[in-house]
Every structure is written in structure tokens, then in C-alpha cells.
Design an enzyme around this catalytic site. Structure first.
Site, short mmCIF file in Angstrom:
data_model
loop_
_atom_site.label_atom_id
_atom_site.label_comp_id
_atom_site.label_asym_id
_atom_site.label_seq_id
_atom_site.Cartn_x
_atom_site.Cartn_y
_atom_site.Cartn_z
N ARG A 53 0.88 -1.17 0.00
CA ARG A 53 0.00 0.00 0.00
C ARG A 53 0.91 1.22 0.00
NH1 ARG A 53 2.36 1.76 3.68
NH2 ARG A 53 0.79 3.38 3.85
N GLY A 54 0.29 2.40 -0.07
CA GLY A 54 1.10 3.61 -0.23
C GLY A 54 1.26 3.88 -1.73
N ALA A 55 1.01 5.13 -2.13
CA ALA A 55 0.88 5.44 -3.55
C ALA A 55 2.06 4.96 -4.41
CB ALA A 55 0.65 6.95 -3.71
N GLN A 203 -2.07 2.50 9.92
CA GLN A 203 -0.77 2.52 9.22
C GLN A 203 0.29 3.26 10.03
OE1 GLN A 203 -3.72 3.15 7.78
NE2 GLN A 203 -3.77 2.67 5.61
N ASP A 244 -1.74 10.78 -1.93
CA ASP A 244 -2.07 9.76 -2.93
C ASP A 244 -2.40 10.37 -4.29
OD1 ASP A 244 -2.80 8.63 -0.14
OD2 ASP A 244 -2.42 6.94 -1.48
N ASN A 254 -5.09 12.57 0.79
CA ASN A 254 -4.24 11.68 1.60
C ASN A 254 -5.15 10.92 2.55
OD1 ASN A 254 -1.56 10.72 2.27
ND2 ASN A 254 -1.78 11.76 4.22
N LYS A 255 -4.55 10.07 3.34
CA LYS A 255 -5.30 9.20 4.25
C LYS A 255 -6.31 10.00 5.07
CE LYS A 255 -5.09 5.69 4.36
NZ LYS A 255 -6.06 4.91 3.55
O1 MRU Z 1 -4.44 3.26 2.18
P1 MRU Z 1 -2.95 3.43 2.08
O2 MRU Z 1 -2.21 2.83 3.23
O3 MRU Z 1 -2.42 2.95 0.74
O4 MRU Z 1 -2.75 4.99 2.15
C1 MRU Z 1 -1.44 5.52 2.11
C2 MRU Z 1 -1.39 6.97 2.31
O5 MRU Z 1 -2.38 7.64 2.46
C3 MRU Z 1 -0.02 7.62 2.20
O6 MRU Z 1 0.06 8.73 3.03
C4 MRU Z 1 0.20 8.05 0.75
O7 MRU Z 1 0.04 6.96 -0.12
C5 MRU Z 1 1.53 8.64 0.55
S1 MRU Z 1 2.75 7.35 0.50
C6 MRU Z 1 4.29 7.94 0.22
#
Ligand code: MRU
Length: 366
Positions: A53-55, A203, A244, A254-255
Site C-alpha cells: 500500500r502507499g501510492a 498505518q 495519494d 491523503n489518508k
Molecule cells: O491506504 P494506504 O495505506 O495505501 O494509504 C497511504 C497513504 O495515504 C499515504 O500517506 C500516501 O500513499 C503517501 S505514500 C508515500
């Protein structure tokens, strides 16, 4: 970055030269497990169930998903089907679309027999580029931390608040929001990180705390509602979060919960920075609140929680009365007016169309 003192990345090609290995992030922080992806479906599922996960890491996994698909069938039909399957996995992080379009654009013109090898080469390059980009984000963000440190009594840590995990586990290495922190640590600048737990998937508590702990960065996990209180009492020097998808005007998805932190930061005069690779900018969108698709996930992520029991067993328990409905919006959008600056691989800019266009003129004009 380090796990138990050993340098690691989040995704790599196995010794056999074709399987793709990842750290299963659903099992952190209690268990370190490596999972091998062998098919397109393995890669798509890993993204959907958030083993990765994470963009940026979602984008890299999608790139390798195309490699795995083409190993089985390198035809035009298979390439198109693989791209369509991957694009359906998660809607908000635009790095997914960026990586899929990049791969398709390079592979489609090639004869099918050349596609698998070319796909692996490009997926590896996407990962290497991401590492270099995150390292550059770290260098630019380091200067912000250095400037704050210079105004403090010697030895007093710069206190950074972060939300979710925009650390190395969300990228290939370094992270985005954490890269300036790791660079500051390398430079001997004392830092302390307030880690938002980041319900519902935690997370922050599970992943950011894990990586800071293994990296030896002082940190404290807080529940999501604490940040405003800390800011009111002068206990946060700056916020750095990831994103994201960022629109060309600088609105930031973002989250979920990021927006509330930005509001609290604005009210208390705390600088609120967003760290991002340019692959996270969606140049086609202007108004983030109206135009960025927000993922809604299974309500059980809200009604249940997993953790380790005193006996060392990982167990899931229900938090809510049986029958109470729950909603699970996974992201929110922070309007550009609440963002002090965007930390990119080309430098720090205002969160605005002019700011982004000045750093990325070739993309803004396209
Ligand atoms: O749902 P996730 O865990 O994929 O969400 C991740 C985030 O919101 C991060 O802050 C974002 O992807 C930036 S990662 C460098």
C-alpha cells in the site's frame, strides 16, 4: 532502510529472476513475512488487500503485475486485460494509473516476444527512479528541518507530526514524508516524530512506528485525536504528510484525517508540508474536493480491530455493537490553502498551480 539492522526494500525480483517478492504489510508490525507474487492476480490482490500500500509502492507493484501477466501471455489482448485489472484495484492513488500507462505506452509498440523482458527492465527502472526521487525529497525537506533546528536551543529535537504511513514502506525506500526525517537523522539533527495511529487500518501505529523503531528515530504513537491538542500547546514544530493524488492546483488527497490535521495546523500557525513524487500529481484535475475519487473500503475495517494478544497470537476483535452500521472513507482532500508547501524531488513550492508549474513546466504545459 533497515529491518533488524538489515537494509531492505519493499519490492524486488526473486533470485529466480521472475517472481516478485514483497513484504506482507498486513502482518506488520507483529510478523515479518515475505510473499512471492507469481501471477497478475497475485499482484492485483496484493494491492487490493493492502499487502502492499502507499501510492508509490502501489504503482511499482502494478508495474510488476504487468510483467507477471506478460510472462503468461504477451499478446495485445493480455496486455490490455492486465492494465484494466490493475486499474480496478484501488481508485485514489494516481501513481497506479501513472505506472500502468507508462508500462502500456512502452510495451504496446513492441512485438509480443520482446515484451516480458522489456517489462521487467522498465518495472525495475520505475523502482530505481522512485528511490532517487524519494532521496531528493529528503534532501529538500531536510533544509526545512535544518532551518527549524537552527532556531531552537542546541540539542532540542525538531518535533514532526505525521499521519498514516508515508514512510519507506509506502515507497521502495526512504519514503516521502519520512525521507527528510531520515536525512535529518543522518545529518545529526535531533528529531522526534509524533505518529498518528491512523484508524481504521492503523498505518501509523503499525507501520510508521515499526520503521522509525527499526531506524532508531525517536517517536511517540498518539491516537488520531491528539494532534490538535499538541499543536495548541506548542509541541509540534511542523507537520509532514504524504499524498495519494495532488491536483495541479495543489489540493492534496491523503489518508482520511489528514484534512483535520491541516485545519489544526492552520489554526495554530504550525507549518503543514506535503511530500510527494511528481508521479503523484494528477495534472488533469484542478479541484481535489470535487474531482478526486475517494475509496470506500469494507466497513469491517472500522467495526473490527486486529492486534497481538498477551499469548502472542494475532487476533481480530469487534469494537462496535453487532448491527451498528459503519462507513469507511479511506481518504480525504486537504485544499491547497491549508498546505504551507509541497516538497517534491525538484524542490519545495507553494501548493498552487503557479508553484507546481514553476517546478514542472514541461508537465504543466502538456
Ligand atoms: O491506504 P494506504 O495505506 O495505501 O494509504 C497511504 C497513504 O495515504 C499515504 O500517506 C500516501 O500513499 C503517501 S505514500 C508515500
Amino acid at each position: 532502510m533497515l529491518i533488524d539492522g538489515e537494509p531492505r526494500r519493499t519490492i524486488w525480483v526473486a533470485g529466480d529472476g521472475w517472481r516478485v517478492e514483497i513484504i506482507d504489510q498486513t502482518r506488520l508490525p507483529h510478523e515479518f513475512a515475505i510473499v512471492a507474487l507469481e501471477t497478475l492476480e497475485d499482484a492485483a490482490r496484493a494491492i487490493e488487500i493492502m499487502q502492499v500500500r502507499g501510492a508509490p509502492l502501489i504503482g511499482a507493484t502494478a508495474a510488476y503485475g504487468i510483467c507477471l501477466a506478460l510472462r503468461a501471455d504477451a499478446s495485445d489482448t493480455a496486455l490490455e486485460a492486465a492494465c484494466a485489472r490493475l486499474l480496478r484495484t484501488r481508485p485514489t492513488a494516481v501513481n497506479l494509473r501513472w505506472a500502468v500507462e507508462d508500462m502500456r505506452g512502452r510495451l504496446a509498440p513492441l512485438p509480443p516476444e520482446q515484451r516480458p523482458a522489456a517489462a521487467y527492465t522498465r518495472a525495475a527502472a520505475i523502482c530505481e527512479e522512485d528511490v532517487a526521487i524519494c532521496r531528493a525529497i529528503g534532501d529538500h525537506g531536510l533544509e526545512l528541518i535544518r532551518a527549524i533546528a537552527a532556531r531552537k536551543p542546541p540539542g532540542e529535537p525538531v518535533r514532526v507530526l505525521t499521519h498514516c504511513n508515508a514512510g519507506w514502506l509506502a515507497t521502495i525506500d526512504w519514503g516521502t514524508a519520512t525521507a527528510p526525517i531520515y536525512r535529518a537523522q543522518q545529518e545529526g539533527i535531533p528529531v522526534h516524530v509524533w505518529v498518528d495511529e491512523t484508524r481504521p487500518r492503523n498505518q501509523g501505529a503499525a507501520l510508521t512506528a515499526f520503521e522509525l523503531l527499526h531506524q532508531g528515530v525517536p517517536h511517540t504513537v498518539i491516537v488520531d485525536n491528539v494532534g490538535g491538542h499538541l499543536m495548541q500547546h506548542g509541541m509540534v514544530d511542523l507537520c509532514i504528510v504524504g499524498t495519494d493524488r495532488t491536483t495541479r492546483r495543489g489540493d492534496v488527497a491523503n489518508k482520511i484525517g489528514t484534512y483535520l490535521k491541516a485545519l489544526a495546523a492552520h489554526d495554530n500557525g504550525v507549518p503543514f508540508y506535503v511530500a510527494l513524487p511528481s508521479t503523484t500529481i494528477d495534472w488533469t484535475l484542478a479541484d481535489g474536493v470535487r474531482e478526486i475519487p475517494i475509496e470506500e473500503r469494507d466497513p469491517r475495517e472500522v467495526t473490527e480491530i486486529a492486534g497481538m494478544t498477551a499469548e502472542g497470537r494475532v487476533a481480530t476483535v469487534r469494537l462496535t455493537p453487532e448491527g451498528s452500521p459503519a462507513a469507511n472513507y479511506a481518504f480525504d482532500v486537504t485544499p491547497a490553502r491549508y498546505v504551507t508547501g509541497l516538497i517534491t524531488e525538484r524542490g519545495v513550492c507553494p501548493a498552487s498551480e503557479e508553484g507546481l508549474a514553476a517546478l514542472f513546466p514541461e508537465r504543466a504545459a502538456a
